[in-house]
Write an enzyme that holds these catalytic residues in place. Sequence first.
Site, short mmCIF file in Angstrom:
data_model
loop_
_atom_site.label_atom_id
_atom_site.label_comp_id
_atom_site.label_asym_id
_atom_site.label_seq_id
_atom_site.Cartn_x
_atom_site.Cartn_y
_atom_site.Cartn_z
N SER A 1 -4.75 -49.37 -9.13
CA SER A 1 -4.23 -47.92 -8.16
C SER A 1 -4.11 -46.63 -9.08
O SER A 1 -5.25 -46.25 -8.97
CB SER A 1 -2.68 -48.38 -8.48
OG SER A 1 -0.92 -47.63 -7.44
N ASP B 1 -3.30 -42.09 -4.17
CA ASP B 1 -4.22 -42.67 -4.97
C ASP B 1 -5.23 -43.16 -5.37
O ASP B 1 -6.10 -43.33 -4.46
CB ASP B 1 -2.91 -43.40 -5.92
CG ASP B 1 -2.47 -44.71 -5.56
OD1 ASP B 1 -2.93 -44.36 -4.40
OD2 ASP B 1 -2.15 -45.72 -6.31
N ASP C 1 -6.23 -46.05 -5.04
CA ASP C 1 -6.29 -47.49 -4.28
C ASP C 1 -5.79 -47.23 -2.88
O ASP C 1 -5.77 -47.50 -1.72
CB ASP C 1 -5.71 -48.44 -4.28
CG ASP C 1 -4.79 -48.57 -4.80
OD1 ASP C 1 -3.94 -47.89 -5.23
OD2 ASP C 1 -4.06 -49.63 -4.83
N ASP D 1 -2.53 -46.65 -2.12
CA ASP D 1 -1.39 -46.59 -1.47
C ASP D 1 0.24 -45.36 -1.57
O ASP D 1 0.82 -45.15 -1.04
CB ASP D 1 -0.80 -47.59 -1.93
CG ASP D 1 -0.69 -48.15 -3.37
OD1 ASP D 1 -1.22 -47.46 -3.70
OD2 ASP D 1 -0.69 -49.36 -4.01
N SER E 1 8.24 -43.01 -6.45
CA SER E 1 7.00 -43.18 -7.12
C SER E 1 6.36 -42.72 -5.68
O SER E 1 4.77 -43.29 -5.93
CB SER E 1 6.50 -44.61 -8.01
OG SER E 1 6.87 -45.42 -7.00
C1 G1P Z 1 5.39 -48.31 -10.59
C2 G1P Z 1 6.09 -47.82 -10.01
C3 G1P Z 1 6.41 -48.81 -8.67
C4 G1P Z 1 5.25 -48.94 -8.22
C5 G1P Z 1 4.19 -49.89 -8.94
C6 G1P Z 1 3.03 -50.22 -8.31
O1 G1P Z 1 5.68 -49.30 -11.35
O2 G1P Z 1 6.93 -47.12 -10.19
O3 G1P Z 1 7.47 -48.08 -7.97
O4 G1P Z 1 6.00 -49.66 -7.37
O5 G1P Z 1 3.79 -48.35 -9.61
O6 G1P Z 1 1.93 -49.17 -7.57
P1 G1P Z 1 5.79 -49.49 -13.06
O7 G1P Z 1 5.36 -49.26 -13.53
O8 G1P Z 1 7.42 -48.26 -12.74
O9 G1P Z 1 6.25 -50.32 -13.34
ZN ZN Z 2 -1.29 -47.91 -5.89
#
Ligand code: G1P
Ligand code: ZN
Length: 544
Positions: free
Chosen positions: A113, A278, A280, A282, A366
Amino acid sequence: MNIKTVSTKPFSDQKPGTSGLRKAVPVFQQPHYLENFIQSIFDSLPGCEGQTLVLGGDGRYYNRIAIQTILKMAAANGIGEILVGCGGILSTPAASWIIRKNQAFGGIILSASHNPGGPNGDLGVKYNVTNGGPAPEKVTEAIYARTKAIDSYKILAAADVNLDQVGSFKLGTMSVEVIDSVEPYVELMESLFDFDKIKALLTSGNFKMCMDSLHAVTGPYAHALFEQRLGAPAGTVVNGTPKEDFGGGHPDPNLVYAHDLVEILFGDDAPDFGAASDGDGDRNMVLGRQFFVNPSDSLAVLTANAHLIPAYSQGLAGVARSMPTSAAVDRVAAALGIDCYETPTGWKFFGNLLDAGKATLCGEESFGTGSNHVREKDGLWAVLFWLNIIAARGESVEQIVRSHWQKYGKNFYSRHDYEEVDSAKARELIEGLLALIPEMKGKQFGNYEVEYSDDFSYTDPVDGSVSKNQGIRIGFTDGSRLVFRLSGTGTKGATLRVYFESYEPDASKHDVDTQKALAPLINLAEEIAQIKQFTQREFPTVIT
Ligand code: G1P
Ligand code: ZN
């Protein structure tokens, strides 16, 4: 067919996090590490023999090598067919769509990601199920259990295959179909939005946009959509050629990591609209001229304006947001008379709600927003949604958001991240807060009185599954809220996330700087959790 069975030993650290298994590239490069995890996926998927799987990734360093290994392992494990993106490339939402469109059994997505890429960056592997969404916890737990017991894996002894050309061939007895990574996704977007209206806006000569793909996977998709299909001038998409190390940057569309775009949108002669996605594809960040759209607000604005979009003009079944996301969308849902669900962090929790037709739009603070068109959040979808709203309303981003606040009030919102802190200390901070929970209710801190405090637990309304320990909430009687949780996606030490929210109905107070408006809550969080002491940091690493 020459199938090799290779002996191996379990690795103890293959527990999938918020979004699959994410590790630094050198960890994945250890002998058998990737293979163990992939075999554990196949071993945890009863009935996958003879089935179709989708495969692709965000193009980061090691993507190409990992894809070759996975193809050979899939062939050795009796998979019937693999649909793989050309060059091994599929954005996460595109992969989700390919799974759905082809009614595939599932898919393997290679991505970390928004984490940096390159030889010392991160890599990730994620399994998505047949609805196109991330595997639910019971599947990831089965995979993890298997990683702890694995003693061998199967792989076809074969030369690497050419993935740089669309076409089909056999690998052992398995069919491999190399598909266009971009076109099916572009077609999907065209089926959802009013492309004529958006095209008229982008070619009108008095609307300028800038899309920053941050050298990551959305480059080819954004070129195809905005410049080729929708007529925006060449140069609208910047950093649009994917690089294996994302140009050395951090492909995370927020105010810190997408600072070049922020400078353009806050500079002289700024464009009307800016967006970034970002690694990837999403996530999304949306900016107006000299104006930042908070992702929680973005979800609320999209919900309030969904009737303007062809795909959603018949109304929304409901909306869902992750727990730390602000309650801005709750107010819109109440006004529309639709349900609003509060789920734990992570897109996987939206899957059941979308499948059951309980929610149409979903979002996370996020920088993630999406809908029932796929089962992942979708960065470019959100950008097109905004463009469609702007084209339909004929107003600027700022006007749209301000009039939204005027109508619904404003949820001041911010997240402070403390990255790469000592894991044991971060755990101690959380344990300390957990110990405080029983005595919190009714407690007075200056002007704030605690209305509730808990460790968030979620019962899925569709399958009844329970997910515990999803973050500590402290809610106050005036509607303000503090949330503390540890990231499940970081790969170095621990990342503490602290979320702040307060509600302001009075439009004359909406111009106050967010950090100032939230300062009393920020101080209170320090008083309650002693963040500085536990993290050994004076300031957060990232503030959004
Ligand atoms: C983070 C974001 C969350 C998102 C995830 C994947 O997770 O806070 O909302 O779904 O990345 O993109 P976290 O690092 O907080 O567990
Ligand atoms: Zn991502």
